[in-house]
Design a protein around this motif. Structure first.
Motif, PDB file in Angstrom:
ATOM      1  N   LEU A  38      27.202 -12.148   5.618  1.00 53.08           N
ATOM      2  CA  LEU A  38      26.621 -10.870   6.509  1.00 53.08           C
ATOM      3  C   LEU A  38      26.574 -11.322   7.795  1.00 53.08           C
ATOM      4  N   THR A  39      26.494 -10.133   8.650  1.00 51.41           N
ATOM      5  CA  THR A  39      26.745 -10.174  10.142  1.00 51.41           C
ATOM      6  C   THR A  39      25.402 -11.084  10.639  1.00 51.41           C
ATOM      7  N   ASP A  92      28.212  -2.570  12.364  1.00 51.15           N
ATOM      8  CA  ASP A  92      27.218  -2.458  11.098  1.00 51.15           C
ATOM      9  C   ASP A  92      26.575  -0.916  11.413  1.00 51.15           C
TER      10      ASP A  92
END
Length: 298
Positions: A227-228, A257
């Motif tokens: 995930l970021t 996002d």
């Protein structure tokens, strides 16, 4: 008395004008492979021709004819045959036929014993002693040059395969190859005109997907699965990406996002800047790797 004289005269005349065939064989017992001789002679030919089997075909199968010579003049025919037998046992030379002016003349048959004179205990000596020959470099080269050249060619082929496998893989995974490939992907994204059409969601989805694949290939970080927030944390701990490039990646990914979940709506100028920043990050990535390699060497 007169009748007896007539009969004797008739017999004498008949013998005087008839052909006489004689034959003689040199040996009746011979060793394996030993040369034997058969001579056949016909007299009183009176210029008549003699017809017989062709040369080297007069004797039966087991007799290997070595020499077959025929001599004939006006009154005499002589044939000399040299032969050998290469099997043990008893062999027969049958009656041999010769035709003179329609009349068949036949030799007497001969029986031959062929024996093996060699004994198991006999010592076999060479006729000549082995002679040693000294060879120089040129002689060895002539003897083995094809093997040497084949070995050199095989070694060269193996080296070439190793180089192709080793360096070919490296070249495909080299920073320059990854950079050029990603720049082409970015150019393809640009041509889709998402920015001009205001399609910010598709733009950021593809931009971040290209960037994640690039980071995975170039920096060996699991950007394609993290995930970021987790990726940003890994980049900061890893210290492979420079601070300026980390900042670019962090800003663009976080904005992506927000766009993905419809929490922000970037304008064209923002998208143009994010695209340019990512493109510059890709182009400068090789410097990050060069610095990282120097740091590891130290």
């Amino acid at each position: 008395m007169r009748k007896i004289l007539l009969i004797l005269s008739f017999l004498i005349c008949s013998n005087a004008f008839s052909q006489i065939l004689s034959s003689n064989i040199e040996k009746k017992t011979i060793a394996l492979g030993e040369v034997n001789r058969l001579v056949i002679k016909i007299d009183n030919l009176h210029e008549q021709q003699v017809i017989s089997a062709p040369k080297n075909e007069l004797l039966p199968f087991h007799f290997e004819e070595i020499k077959d010579s025929i001599g004939q003049n006006a009154n005499t025919y002589e044939r000399k045959i040299e032969f050998a037998v290469f099997e043990e046992g008893k062999f027969t030379i049958p009656e041999l036929e010769f035709k003179v002016d329609g009349k068949i003349l036949k030799t007497i048959p001969y029986e031959l014993d062929v024996i093996n004179t060699a004994q198991k205990a006999d010592q076999i000596n060479d006729i000549m002693k082995n002679k040693e020959v000294k060879l120089d470099v040129k002689d060895y080269w002539e003897l083995y040059k094809f093997y040497i050249l084949a070995a050199i060619a095989l070694i060269a082929l193996i080296i070439a395969i190793i180089i192709v496998v080793k360096w070919g893989k490296k070249s495909k995974k080299s920073p320059v190859v990854a950079t050029n490939q990603t720049l082409k992907e970015l150019d393809s994204l640009k041509k889709k005109r998402y920015i001009e059409e205001g399609n910010y969601r598709s733009f950021y989805v593809e931009l971040i997907d290209i960037s994640r694949k690039f980071i995975t290939r170039q920096y060996r970080l699991p950007a394609d699965v993290l995930l970021t927030d987790d990726l940003i944390e890994v980049m900061k701990k890893n210290n492979t990406i420079s601070l300026d490039n980390e900042k670019v990646v962090e800003e663009v990914f976080l904005r992506g996002d927000l766009v993905k979940f419809a929490k922000t709506f970037p304008d064209q100028q923002t998208m143009e800047k994010d695209f340019a920043d990512i493109r510059e990050f890709v182009k400068k990535s090789s410097k990050d790797l060069e610095f990282e390699n120097l740091r590891k060497d130290v």
